[in-house]
Design a protein around this motif. Sequence first.
Motif, PDB file in Angstrom:
ATOM      1  N   MET A  78      36.509  39.010  36.745  1.00  0.00           N
ATOM      2  CA  MET A  78      37.013  39.903  37.196  1.00  0.00           C
ATOM      3  C   MET A  78      37.202  38.926  38.965  1.00  0.00           C
ATOM      4  O   MET A  78      37.758  38.414  39.118  1.00  0.00           O
ATOM      5  N   CYS A  79      35.954  39.394  39.157  1.00  0.00           N
ATOM      6  CA  CYS A  79      36.056  38.526  41.016  1.00  0.00           C
ATOM      7  C   CYS A  79      35.227  37.518  41.334  1.00  0.00           C
ATOM      8  O   CYS A  79      35.601  36.508  42.303  1.00  0.00           O
ATOM      9  N   GLN A  80      35.123  36.487  39.990  1.00  0.00           N
ATOM     10  CA  GLN A  80      34.717  35.402  39.582  1.00  0.00           C
ATOM     11  C   GLN A  80      35.860  34.563  39.597  1.00  0.00           C
ATOM     12  O   GLN A  80      36.431  33.382  40.306  1.00  0.00           O
ATOM     13  N   ALA A  81      37.320  35.070  38.598  1.00  0.00           N
ATOM     14  CA  ALA A  81      38.258  34.199  39.014  1.00  0.00           C
ATOM     15  C   ALA A  81      38.936  33.989  39.691  1.00  0.00           C
ATOM     16  O   ALA A  81      40.278  33.694  39.956  1.00  0.00           O
ATOM     17  N   ILE A  82      38.830  35.308  40.880  1.00  0.00           N
ATOM     18  CA  ILE A  82      39.603  34.974  42.529  1.00  0.00           C
ATOM     19  C   ILE A  82      39.592  33.336  42.870  1.00  0.00           C
ATOM     20  O   ILE A  82      40.778  33.644  43.476  1.00  0.00           O
ATOM     21  N   VAL A  83      38.478  33.441  42.755  1.00  0.00           N
ATOM     22  CA  VAL A  83      38.625  31.858  43.457  1.00  0.00           C
ATOM     23  C   VAL A  83      39.871  30.751  42.359  1.00  0.00           C
ATOM     24  O   VAL A  83      40.069  29.592  43.104  1.00  0.00           O
ATOM     25  N   LEU A 115      42.216  41.940  49.974  1.00  0.00           N
ATOM     26  CA  LEU A 115      41.596  41.715  48.856  1.00  0.00           C
ATOM     27  C   LEU A 115      40.719  42.377  48.189  1.00  0.00           C
ATOM     28  O   LEU A 115      40.945  43.056  46.904  1.00  0.00           O
ATOM     29  N   ALA A 116      39.795  42.318  49.052  1.00  0.00           N
ATOM     30  CA  ALA A 116      38.306  43.678  48.346  1.00  0.00           C
ATOM     31  C   ALA A 116      38.840  45.240  48.291  1.00  0.00           C
ATOM     32  O   ALA A 116      38.940  45.332  47.502  1.00  0.00           O
TER      33      ALA A 116
END
Length: 226
Positions: A176-181, A195-196
């Motif tokens: 989920m976090c890696q998809a932020i990019v 965002l964090a």
Amino acid sequence: MDRRNEPTSPAGEPGSDWRVFEPLELTPILAAALEVFQENGFHGATVRDISRRVGLTVPSLYYHHESKEGIFAALLDLGTGEAAWRVRAAADAAPGRVDLQFVNVIQAIVLHMAHRRQLATLDNELRHLSPENRQHYAERRKEVENVLSGIVETGAREGIFTPKEPAETARALLGMCQAIVRWYRPDGPLTPDELAERYVDIALMTVGLSRRPGPRPPRRRKARVA
């Protein structure tokens, strides 16, 4: 000759604040390569493009990095190395408090994805790496996963978190976090810190906590009986 350890951005000096992101400092070659990879992808980028942008001849560039893949691997190594030390430092900042460690680590990952978005997007081009370089990258990436998995598993074992599959939950949160990019833009409505905070709330609900953990109240000393 592949000099992937040339001075680049801050590598996480002892005592560095994992929340602070200084401007990225790359060697001229890596800075130019990052731009070219962002614009054209790995397949579309050429060593000639990179050398022209940095103002070097192709042979001069090959003196520092043996191939286009070597340059790409150096950038990946930089990004994953920085992510790993930030995550470790975030966990170490809350000893004995698995709930606060969890919050810190999620924040560290999200902040890295937002502040180092250009480096993090290179993850989409991993298929172009040789098996050796891909294995090296996988090991560095596993460091982050292991820290998060260890925290979720400990929290579940202690009854603080409630997921039935802690390791799988940690992998899902990391994804989920890696998809932020893929969607985050620095000029968008959310700052990295905002965002964090949002992602911490989502992550806490995922592991079964509805409220943000706070510091433990100080222990009261027992009154002495005269």
